[in-house]
Design a protein around this motif. Structure first.
Motif, PDB file in Angstrom:
ATOM      1  N   VAL A   1       0.838  -1.201   0.000  1.00 45.92           N
ATOM      2  CA  VAL A   1       0.000   0.000   0.000  1.00 45.92           C
ATOM      3  C   VAL A   1       0.871   1.247   0.000  1.00 45.92           C
ATOM      4  O   VAL A   1       0.658   2.173  -0.799  1.00 45.92           O
ATOM      5  CB  VAL A   1      -0.940   0.003   1.223  1.00 45.92           C
ATOM      6  CG1 VAL A   1      -1.633   1.335   1.357  1.00 45.92           C
ATOM      7  CG2 VAL A   1      -1.950  -1.119   1.104  1.00 45.92           C
ATOM      8  N   VAL A   2       1.879   1.245   0.867  1.00 41.40           N
ATOM      9  CA  VAL A   2       2.777   2.402   0.919  1.00 41.40           C
ATOM     10  C   VAL A   2       3.472   2.583  -0.425  1.00 41.40           C
ATOM     11  O   VAL A   2       3.605   3.709  -0.922  1.00 41.40           O
ATOM     12  CB  VAL A   2       3.801   2.239   2.062  1.00 41.40           C
ATOM     13  CG1 VAL A   2       4.837   3.348   2.019  1.00 41.40           C
ATOM     14  CG2 VAL A   2       3.112   2.234   3.397  1.00 41.40           C
TER      15      VAL A   2
ATOM     16  N   THR B   1       3.379   5.810  -2.765  1.00 41.07           N
ATOM     17  CA  THR B   1       4.643   6.431  -3.149  1.00 41.07           C
ATOM     18  C   THR B   1       4.742   6.591  -4.660  1.00 41.07           C
ATOM     19  O   THR B   1       5.227   7.604  -5.166  1.00 41.07           O
ATOM     20  CB  THR B   1       5.821   5.587  -2.649  1.00 41.07           C
ATOM     21  OG1 THR B   1       5.590   5.242  -1.305  1.00 41.07           O
ATOM     22  CG2 THR B   1       7.115   6.353  -2.753  1.00 41.07           C
ATOM     23  N   LEU B   2       4.259   5.577  -5.370  1.00 43.53           N
ATOM     24  CA  LEU B   2       4.285   5.640  -6.821  1.00 43.53           C
ATOM     25  C   LEU B   2       3.501   6.845  -7.331  1.00 43.53           C
ATOM     26  O   LEU B   2       3.947   7.567  -8.232  1.00 43.53           O
ATOM     27  CB  LEU B   2       3.699   4.347  -7.395  1.00 43.53           C
ATOM     28  CG  LEU B   2       3.855   4.175  -8.905  1.00 43.53           C
ATOM     29  CD1 LEU B   2       5.294   3.842  -9.235  1.00 43.53           C
ATOM     30  CD2 LEU B   2       2.930   3.095  -9.421  1.00 43.53           C
TER      31      LEU B   2
ATOM     32  N   LEU C   1      -7.021   0.824   3.587  1.00 43.97           N
ATOM     33  CA  LEU C   1      -5.707   0.815   2.935  1.00 43.97           C
ATOM     34  C   LEU C   1      -5.833   0.404   1.471  1.00 43.97           C
ATOM     35  O   LEU C   1      -5.212   1.009   0.589  1.00 43.97           O
ATOM     36  CB  LEU C   1      -4.764  -0.134   3.675  1.00 43.97           C
ATOM     37  CG  LEU C   1      -4.273   0.345   5.041  1.00 43.97           C
ATOM     38  CD1 LEU C   1      -3.386  -0.696   5.675  1.00 43.97           C
ATOM     39  CD2 LEU C   1      -3.508   1.659   4.921  1.00 43.97           C
ATOM     40  N   SER C   2      -6.660  -0.618   1.201  1.00 39.32           N
ATOM     41  CA  SER C   2      -6.827  -1.042  -0.191  1.00 39.32           C
ATOM     42  C   SER C   2      -7.414   0.091  -1.019  1.00 39.32           C
ATOM     43  O   SER C   2      -6.994   0.313  -2.162  1.00 39.32           O
ATOM     44  CB  SER C   2      -7.754  -2.250  -0.291  1.00 39.32           C
ATOM     45  OG  SER C   2      -7.513  -3.151   0.721  1.00 39.32           O
ATOM     46  N   ALA C   3      -8.368   0.797  -0.444  1.00 41.50           N
ATOM     47  CA  ALA C   3      -8.975   1.911  -1.171  1.00 41.50           C
ATOM     48  C   ALA C   3      -7.917   2.954  -1.506  1.00 41.50           C
ATOM     49  O   ALA C   3      -7.850   3.449  -2.640  1.00 41.50           O
ATOM     50  CB  ALA C   3     -10.091   2.521  -0.333  1.00 41.50           C
ATOM     51  N   TRP C   4      -7.086   3.269  -0.528  1.00 38.64           N
ATOM     52  CA  TRP C   4      -6.012   4.241  -0.775  1.00 38.64           C
ATOM     53  C   TRP C   4      -5.096   3.766  -1.891  1.00 38.64           C
ATOM     54  O   TRP C   4      -4.751   4.536  -2.800  1.00 38.64           O
ATOM     55  CB  TRP C   4      -5.190   4.470   0.496  1.00 38.64           C
ATOM     56  CG  TRP C   4      -5.742   5.538   1.371  1.00 38.64           C
ATOM     57  CD1 TRP C   4      -6.725   5.397   2.305  1.00 38.64           C
ATOM     58  CD2 TRP C   4      -5.367   6.914   1.401  1.00 38.64           C
ATOM     59  NE1 TRP C   4      -6.972   6.587   2.909  1.00 38.64           N
ATOM     60  CE2 TRP C   4      -6.157   7.538   2.393  1.00 38.64           C
ATOM     61  CE3 TRP C   4      -4.431   7.682   0.700  1.00 38.64           C
ATOM     62  CZ2 TRP C   4      -6.049   8.895   2.684  1.00 38.64           C
ATOM     63  CZ3 TRP C   4      -4.322   9.033   0.996  1.00 38.64           C
ATOM     64  CH2 TRP C   4      -5.129   9.627   1.979  1.00 38.64           C
ATOM     65  N   ALA C   5      -4.692   2.488  -1.811  1.00 43.61           N
ATOM     66  CA  ALA C   5      -3.753   1.967  -2.801  1.00 43.61           C
ATOM     67  C   ALA C   5      -4.384   1.993  -4.191  1.00 43.61           C
ATOM     68  O   ALA C   5      -3.754   2.457  -5.154  1.00 43.61           O
ATOM     69  CB  ALA C   5      -3.350   0.541  -2.429  1.00 43.61           C
TER      70      ALA C   5
END
Lengths: 333, 263
Positions: A236-237, A241-242, A311-315
């Motif tokens: 996720v991070v 970051t990407l 977290l999945s939503a963020w990613a």
């Protein structure tokens, strides 16, 4: 496609980032393991000094605790859930006594989990950031993006290959963290402790720790669970970051932005824990391990599934945005 | 070198590791899933029980009844409000709801006297009406032992403790028979003579422990510990007679009571 990924992996390896990360890990893990060993020895010494030269005898202490617990378990007035957790602790302690293991000695399998628990909020995400932050932005600052884009490959394929390479390297990074922390701490503690049982599966109900659903698993399984969670968090991070790396065309500001949001997120968590919105911020949800250990939760209404979803939503969102942005970005260099 | 060794190594290891991690990840989600089910069950239970409690509070006359000895009575409080009055101030601030107190404590009472009082039935009406019953008893049973000498002390203590435990059990049973729903609270004992004889503190601790066993094995019966509260604050929390709590002492007990039963 495969050759593109291969190309990206070569680039990451050529930058010698991995060597830097491994060095950082080596330094920190050795320091922490030494510190733990030191404080453990100090504690034993303190105990012996306080009890007037009596040698520290964990067996009698553990047996005493076990007797206590058995007495409590035999009391018919205690509620069922309490008895369940007492029984589990009895099982655990019985194992320690039968196998002649001092329950409080630091072992490699305890250390590697602790390292993740402490590092999952800041240190390990920062390592991922180091790995990922200049993935796209350095192409801009080095002006190599021109050469990359003049190939007859669609832009989304280029970004996808970067992302796949990043995930592969992140996976290997998590593995390296596990192996290094286990091996180095073994050098200090001289104990693996992988078969020790551990209680997990706590949850909070109405702000109280509920031991109802706890299960007893071995340390090895537990380590695996914790590192799987760490792996998920790292990916996720990496995705976030990407996104930053695509949007900002300067590697150092990409690292700066991510560090600021990681550290700022910690502040948010502490100062605004009453504020409903905080629990939808990704930094607040990074510490997945605490759901397994049953430690204190800052914000109510958060569970493992909730955090994973957020977290999945963020990613996903950052991936979508980075693909759109990368596709449309004007390359002026 | 890169193509032949490192590249396959990286591909294979990252693939294998990913599979392992996904497996582990799924397991930990599963572990938490069983929790989640429990959680919903639990929360449903609590939702069901909550309205019941809430409904009880306003419909009943919201009475507070205090039974017991001089500490329940409020001796030593300069403002003569005692635990009940001070507790009432705390909760009315929070809820804006009128409650009435009935204080049936009699200074000097021992546990045997309390049993007689309850069996006499003169408090049955107030017990059945009460929402919260505060019990303070046992201090005098224990204090009588002050005059025993050290040889007979242990024996006398054991005898007093056994009697007291029986009495407390009877009191609890009688109250529960009259009013099965009320919240009960027991005010634990503190040590008014801390520094003089530390070894006597063990008797008090055993006393409190035994009390606690009885109290906590009863439904909706809260034990309010005071020993720790008073331990380092005897100067402020004891009144001039150096035995009963002062106004501040009662305030602290009332706050503790509020903290334990209302949160």
């Amino acid at each position: 496609m495969i050759s593109l990924v291969q190309n990206e992996i070569t680039k990451i390896l050529l930058k010698k980032k991995m060597i830097l990360i491994v060095l950082l890990l080596l330094i920190f893990i050795s320091l922490l393991a030494y510190g733990q060993k030191y404080s453990y020895d100090q504690n034993i010494q303190k105990f012996e000094a306080e009890s007037g030269g009596v040698e520290y005898d964990w067996r009698s202490l553990t047996a005493q605790r076990l007797d206590d617990l058995e007495e409590r378990s035999a009391n018919e007035f205690i509620p069922k859930e309490v008895r369940a957790s007492v029984d589990r602790e009895i099982q655990q302690l019985t194992y320690f006594i039968e196998n002649d293991i001092n329950p409080i000695t630091p072992t490699a399998s305890k250390f590697n989990v602790q390292f993740v628990e402490q590092g999952i909020l800041l240190f390990i995400p920062l390592l991922v950031v180091i790995l990922a932050a200049d993935l796209v932005s350095s192409e801009f600052s080095n002006k190599t993006i021109k050469i990359l884009l003049t190939r007859a490959v669609p832009r989304r394929k280029i970004l996808l290959s970067k992302f796949i390479a990043l995930i592969m390297m992140t996976t290997i990074l998590v593995f390296i963290i596990g192996v290094l922390s286990t091996l180095i701490s073994y050098l200090f503690f001289q104990q693996w402790g992988f078969s020790e049982p551990i209680v997990t599966g706590f949850n909070l109900v109405n702000g109280e720790l509920n031991a109802n659903s706890t299960i007893l698993i071995s340390r090895f399984q537990y380590t695996l669970l914790i590192y799987s969670l760490l792996w998920f968090v790292s990916i996720v991070v990496a995705s976030i970051t990407l996104l930053i790396s695509v949007v900002v065309d300067n590697s150092s500001s990409a690292i700066g932005i991510l560090m600021a949001s990681l550290i700022g997120g910690q502040f948010l968590q502490f100062f605004l824990s009453e504020w409903e919105l905080v629990k939808y911020f990704f930094v607040t949800n990074l510490d997945l391990t605490r759901y397994l250990t049953g430690s204190y939760q800052l914000i109510e209404g958060m569970s493992l599934n909730f955090s994973i979803l957020i977290l999945s939503a963020w990613a996903l969102l950052s991936l979508i945005i980075s693909f759109i942005v990368f596709n449309r970005k004007d390359v002026l260099v | 070198m890169f193509k032949k060794v490192i590249w396959p190594l990286i591909v294979v290891s990252s693939l294998v590791l990913s599979i392992i991690f996904i497996g582990g990840f799924a397991t930990s989600v599963n572990v938490s899933k069983s929790e989640e089910e429990n959680e919903t069950e639990k929360s449903m239970e609590s939702i069901q029980s909550l309205p019941g409690e809430k409904a009880n509070m306003p419909t009943d006359s919201s009475e507070i009844l205090i039974l017991g000895d001089s500490i329940g009575f409020g001796i030593g409080d300069e403002e003569e409000r005692g635990i009940g009055g001070r507790y009432l101030d705390l909760i009315t601030k929070e809820e804006d709801e009128e409650k009435t107190i009935k204080n049936s404590s009699i200074p000097g009472y021992e546990s045997a006297d309390l049993v007689k009082l309850i069996k006499s039935g003169e408090n049955n009406a107030s017990i059945s009406e009460a929402n919260l019953i505060i019990l303070s008893i046992g201090g005098n049973d224990l204090n009588r032992l002050e005059y025993e000498d050290s040889v007979t002390l242990t024996l006398a203590f054991q005898e007093a403790l056994t009697n007291y435990k029986e009495n407390l059990a009877i009191v609890t049973k009688e109250i529960r028979a009259i009013n099965p729903d009320a919240q009960l609270a027991f005010i634990g004992l503190y040590n008014p003579y801390s520094e003089e004889e530390p070894e006597k503190a063990t008797f008090l601790l055993e006393w409190n422990y035994e009390t606690r066993l009885i109290v906590n094995s009863t439904v909706k019966f809260a034990y309010i510990p005071t020993y720790e509260l008073f331990e380092y604050h005897l100067d402020e929390y004891l009144s001039v007679d150096e035995f009963h709590p002062s106004g501040m002492g009662y305030q602290v007990i009332a706050e503790q009571l509020n903290k334990i039963i209302n949160n």
